[in-house]
Design an enzyme around this catalytic site. Sequence first.
Site, mmCIF file in Angstrom:
data_model
loop_
_atom_site.group_PDB
_atom_site.id
_atom_site.type_symbol
_atom_site.label_atom_id
_atom_site.label_comp_id
_atom_site.label_asym_id
_atom_site.label_seq_id
_atom_site.Cartn_x
_atom_site.Cartn_y
_atom_site.Cartn_z
ATOM 1 N N MET A 57 2.552 -41.573 -43.751
ATOM 2 C CA MET A 57 2.172 -42.518 -42.711
ATOM 3 C C MET A 57 2.337 -41.824 -41.358
ATOM 4 O O MET A 57 3.430 -41.396 -41.013
ATOM 5 C CB MET A 57 3.063 -43.761 -42.760
ATOM 6 C CG MET A 57 2.965 -44.504 -44.079
ATOM 7 S SD MET A 57 1.277 -45.065 -44.399
ATOM 8 C CE MET A 57 1.552 -46.150 -45.790
ATOM 9 N N ALA A 102 6.148 -39.690 -37.952
ATOM 10 C CA ALA A 102 5.489 -39.871 -39.246
ATOM 11 C C ALA A 102 6.570 -39.967 -40.324
ATOM 12 O O ALA A 102 7.738 -39.716 -40.047
ATOM 13 C CB ALA A 102 4.564 -38.690 -39.549
ATOM 14 N N LYS A 103 6.182 -40.338 -41.502
ATOM 15 C CA LYS A 103 7.102 -40.314 -42.644
ATOM 16 C C LYS A 103 6.267 -40.285 -43.896
ATOM 17 O O LYS A 103 5.150 -40.793 -43.924
ATOM 18 C CB LYS A 103 7.958 -41.587 -42.650
ATOM 19 C CG LYS A 103 9.183 -41.474 -43.538
ATOM 20 C CD LYS A 103 10.294 -40.851 -42.735
ATOM 21 C CE LYS A 103 11.628 -40.883 -43.408
ATOM 22 N NZ LYS A 103 12.699 -40.636 -42.409
ATOM 23 N N GLY A 104 6.831 -39.673 -44.936
ATOM 24 C CA GLY A 104 6.107 -39.641 -46.200
ATOM 25 C C GLY A 104 7.047 -39.897 -47.348
ATOM 26 O O GLY A 104 8.258 -39.997 -47.171
ATOM 27 N N ASP A 143 14.306 -35.589 -46.516
ATOM 28 C CA ASP A 143 14.854 -36.937 -46.382
ATOM 29 C C ASP A 143 15.513 -37.234 -47.732
ATOM 30 O O ASP A 143 15.761 -36.320 -48.518
ATOM 31 C CB ASP A 143 13.728 -37.938 -46.039
ATOM 32 C CG ASP A 143 14.256 -39.231 -45.438
ATOM 33 O OD1 ASP A 143 14.477 -39.272 -44.219
ATOM 34 O OD2 ASP A 143 14.468 -40.215 -46.184
#
Length: 410
Positions: A57, A102-104, A143
């Site tokens: 995202m 962002a992050k995934g 993460d």
Amino acid sequence: MKSAFEAAQQYFDEAATVMDLSHSMRDLLVTPEREIKVQVPIKRDNGEIATFIGYRMQHNSARGPMKGGLRYHHEVNADEVLALASLMTWKTAVVDIPYGGAKGGISVNTKDLSLDELERLTRRFVDEIHDLFGPDKDIPAPDMGTNAQTMAWIMNQYEKFHGFAPACVTGKPVELYGAEGREEATGRGVGTLTLALLRKFGRSIESSTVAIQGFGNVGTFTASYLHKAGGKVVAISDVSGGVLNRAGIDIQAALDWVTEKKSLANFPGGDRITNEELLTLDVDVLIPAALGNVLTEDNAKDVRAKYIVEAANGPTTPEADTIFRQREISVLPDILANAGGVTVSYFEWVQNQQYFRWDLSRVREELERTMTRSFDKVWSIANEKKVPLRTAAYLLGIGRVSRATVLGGI
Ligand code: GLU
């Protein structure tokens, strides 16, 4: 309970109202730039095919390339990843590093996969999204459930398409373009700001007791830092449950135990408690350093700590946050407290771009400077505007992102 994104939105809205942000700017800032959802099939070791879902995202790039971790966890879903992506936008702005957010993640239980399967999963995910990230676009990092090895696979796979590009991902092994001090960075930043917060209240770490939920990357380095600084860490925990020792836990013994046994289960250094009990212990400082949404309206009234330092992303629901405000419990918010990780990711990226390496003392010095400067800024906004630290951090972050948006235009 609200969805993760609704919760993040509520904190955003509150600050946006205090700063009188226009509705058009609010719309622009809450809407993600791009949402990526891909199928990630792999061949299992037994020859069968298994299909996973991967997300990236990309929330906002007004201040620079987007930045944020990649999470491998069975609870990963679009809503949560989007919420975490928006937190990254405010986090990078609060510590003023030139990135967006962002992050995934991949919805997977890493314990179900062998190391070879995890490698195939990671490489296949890169195959699906390699055109959509990179050094100047969006830079992933570790993460929950991912680590330096995962980042090394990502770099290697990305380079098959694009050539030499170590800056396409951060949190890499030190032997492979990673930065000294990246692994400890989040915990070190949490520790540094815990001391800074106590100082503002005229207290010292030596006279404080601490409970830490989570004994992974962030929890272990936070515990070590505070223990070395003279604090008494009386409780720690992981998925297997917690340990309480009023005389102070021997952190080195706990680290050795976990290194060998992979879990705190049966660690003999104290009495067994549950994760839920840890959150309501009679301590000075409570540090949630694991999952989101652990402090809720159900347990917030029972929390006895005076200070909460959010080492995890999104550990406090908005309902719990309101209760803490009423009870005058100070909460140091995630977008400031745990920003040490992404800050040293930035240092890694800078070193990769310059083909130049910093030594550990330089990384630590610059980290401390960045964290302390950001903390002081948030603290003074909170006092000036008479708002909680969380709102102050959002005011700072949103202010910077919206100014960059206005200056750059759309
Ligand atoms: N996953 C970490 C965070 O939530 C680090 C992100 C990064 O280094 O880009 O802040």
